[in-house]
Motif scaffolding. Sequence first.
Motif, short mmCIF file in Angstrom:
data_model
loop_
_atom_site.label_atom_id
_atom_site.label_comp_id
_atom_site.label_asym_id
_atom_site.label_seq_id
_atom_site.Cartn_x
_atom_site.Cartn_y
_atom_site.Cartn_z
N UNK A 1 0.84 -1.19 0.00
CA UNK A 1 0.00 0.00 0.00
C UNK A 1 0.88 1.24 0.00
N UNK A 2 0.38 2.30 -0.61
CA UNK A 2 1.09 3.59 -0.65
C UNK A 2 0.04 4.70 -0.58
N UNK A 3 0.42 5.81 0.02
CA UNK A 3 -0.51 6.93 0.16
C UNK A 3 0.18 8.26 0.17
N UNK A 4 -0.60 9.29 -0.16
CA UNK A 4 -0.12 10.67 -0.18
C UNK A 4 -1.15 11.54 0.51
N UNK A 5 -0.69 12.37 1.46
CA UNK A 5 -1.56 13.31 2.17
C UNK A 5 -1.05 14.73 1.95
N UNK A 6 -1.97 15.62 1.58
CA UNK A 6 -1.58 17.02 1.32
C UNK A 6 -2.56 17.94 2.04
N UNK A 7 -2.01 18.83 2.87
CA UNK A 7 -2.83 19.83 3.57
C UNK A 7 -2.95 21.07 2.70
N UNK A 8 -4.12 21.30 2.14
CA UNK A 8 -4.33 22.46 1.28
C UNK A 8 -4.28 23.74 2.10
N UNK A 9 -5.02 23.76 3.19
CA UNK A 9 -5.00 24.86 4.16
C UNK A 9 -4.97 24.24 5.56
N UNK B 1 -7.38 24.08 7.48
CA UNK B 1 -8.67 23.46 7.76
C UNK B 1 -9.12 22.47 6.69
N UNK B 2 -8.33 22.26 5.66
CA UNK B 2 -8.73 21.33 4.59
C UNK B 2 -7.54 20.50 4.15
N UNK B 3 -7.82 19.27 3.73
CA UNK B 3 -6.77 18.35 3.30
C UNK B 3 -7.33 17.38 2.28
N UNK B 4 -6.43 16.78 1.51
CA UNK B 4 -6.79 15.79 0.52
C UNK B 4 -5.80 14.64 0.60
N UNK B 5 -6.26 13.43 0.38
CA UNK B 5 -5.40 12.25 0.46
C UNK B 5 -5.74 11.29 -0.67
N UNK C 1 -7.15 -1.69 -5.02
CA UNK C 1 -8.10 -0.66 -4.61
C UNK C 1 -7.43 0.70 -4.60
N UNK C 2 -8.26 1.76 -4.75
CA UNK C 2 -7.81 3.16 -4.70
C UNK C 2 -8.85 3.97 -3.96
N UNK C 3 -8.36 4.99 -3.23
CA UNK C 3 -9.26 5.81 -2.42
C UNK C 3 -8.80 7.26 -2.49
N UNK C 4 -9.70 8.15 -2.87
CA UNK C 4 -9.46 9.60 -2.90
C UNK C 4 -10.38 10.24 -1.87
N UNK C 5 -9.80 11.02 -0.95
CA UNK C 5 -10.58 11.57 0.15
C UNK C 5 -10.28 13.06 0.33
N UNK C 6 -11.33 13.84 0.58
CA UNK C 6 -11.20 15.29 0.85
C UNK C 6 -11.96 15.61 2.13
N UNK D 1 -16.87 15.69 4.61
CA UNK D 1 -15.92 14.68 4.17
C UNK D 1 -16.46 14.03 2.89
N UNK D 2 -15.66 14.08 1.83
CA UNK D 2 -16.06 13.49 0.55
C UNK D 2 -15.02 12.47 0.13
N UNK D 3 -15.48 11.36 -0.46
CA UNK D 3 -14.55 10.30 -0.85
C UNK D 3 -15.03 9.62 -2.13
N UNK D 4 -14.04 9.10 -2.87
CA UNK D 4 -14.28 8.32 -4.08
C UNK D 4 -13.45 7.05 -3.96
N UNK D 5 -14.10 5.90 -4.11
CA UNK D 5 -13.44 4.62 -3.84
C UNK D 5 -13.68 3.67 -5.01
#
Length: 520
Positions: free
Chosen positions: A336-344, A346-350, A395-400, A412-416
């Motif tokens: 498994x591998x993942x990337x987390x990015x803090x936009x601000x 109060x908000x983040x995307x992974x 599997x892949x997961x996109x989360x905001x 919280x929004x996600x696409x799986x």
Amino acid sequence: MWCQKDHQQPSKHIHMRKDITCIFAGIILSLSVHGQNGLNKGNAQQSKKGIITGRVFVQGDGPMEYANVALYEGRDSSLVTGTVTNAGGKFELRKIPFGRYYLEVDFIGFKKKSIPGIAINRKTPRRALGRLFLQETSQNIEGVEVTASRPQVRYQVDKKVIQLDKDYLAQGGSAVRVLENVPSIQVDIEGNVELRGSSNFRVLVDGKPTVLDGSEALQQIPAGMIENIEIITNPSAKYDPEGTTGIINVIMKEGRGSGLNGMVRASGSTSGSLEGGVNLNYALTDRLNLSTSIQYRDFQFDMTGLDERENFDTDTTSYIDQNMENTMNRKTYSFEAGLDYSITKSSSISLSGGVGSFGFGREGTIRTDIYTSPVSDNTYERTRSLFDLDNDYYEMNLNYQKHFDSTQHKVNASLYYSGSENKDINTSEIAQTDEDWEQVRAGVSQFKTNESGNEHQLRAKIDYTRPTPIGKLEAGYQGRYRIQNYHYKLQNQQDDQWISDEDYITDADFSRLIQALYAT
């Protein structure tokens, strides 16, 4: 009462009526006097009872609840009655006979307070002691170190939370090992899990769905990477309804830190089982974080069993004795591998993804001895079976996530997306043998089943949470699209060839689209 007689010459009947009237009048008067004397006596006894009231406080603080109040006889110190204070520190002792008493108020950690010379008599049947203050007791001791630990299982309104920080025995196993001693969870020798007596439950990892179902998912997650496990037996509308008996949510440890950090673990057993994993985390900047995980597990164990059955008929009893030997193997790996990015702030995307494989194999032999009483010829039968299951997945997961004025007010929004391919082969061989379990006939019944299939699933979900003065508002949407193909066939061996049975071939294609809204 006096009854006078008339000096005139009344008739005989008149004399009789007057006598009866006098008798009844005397009886009524006697009962009236006796009743009045009894009532006066009862009132006199009742008037010889008193009441003692008071209120207990902590010195320099508010009222004290559950303080012990005891009343003792002044002459011989015998206990008369007692009570405890209520939430306001009040107490009341009723039906105290006239006399002299003393009262004691006590509580653990406080000095006992005594009130002597309490007289209850006709002049003072009610004694109000007012406010009574207790002082804390203290003693100087050397410095001590107090260490507290959280309980392993914490109970909340809708779930149980299992902490893993002190469960050292489970660190070398999987999530199944952790659940073995948890209330409402049953685990058999093969590692199959049941929640409240059913295997129909849902597994989430960090609140997100997984490709594998139920026990398969729990058997693949290493316990050393788990922070805690939530058992949700009363899920709200926010969760998927697939698990009818509840949801098991596995919360993984966070590996974030400055620079590069990680963990390497390995374990083994005398039975030949091996397990290991590597977890790495690299913080490129304050906002960008990378993580990766590699896990491997090869678990083996042997199992033996004995089954004895008796069937009773009119004059004959039949017996079936079976000896079973099984060797089982469970092998898994995942990347498994993942990337987390803090936009601000109060908000983040992974974005995360992974591939893996789950395999299970079992090879067993059953020896069956069949006979009757009165004695007949024994029938010996040997059954050999081989079962092999393989499941490959990705599997892949996109989360905001966006926080508003507080951490609880968020969206919280996600696409799986996930896909999997699986196949399992079950082969059986039945042969007639002698008492030494050696084959005695040339003919051997052999058959096997082949099952295979693939599945693709896409999910889109958005959840909104906001605290309110009277509770919490939750609302959201979820859309799911699933495609599944399934193939099954039964084969028999003839002349060293496997021939398919046309009556037992099944092909199925399944698709489902679900769109749902919820609000609580």
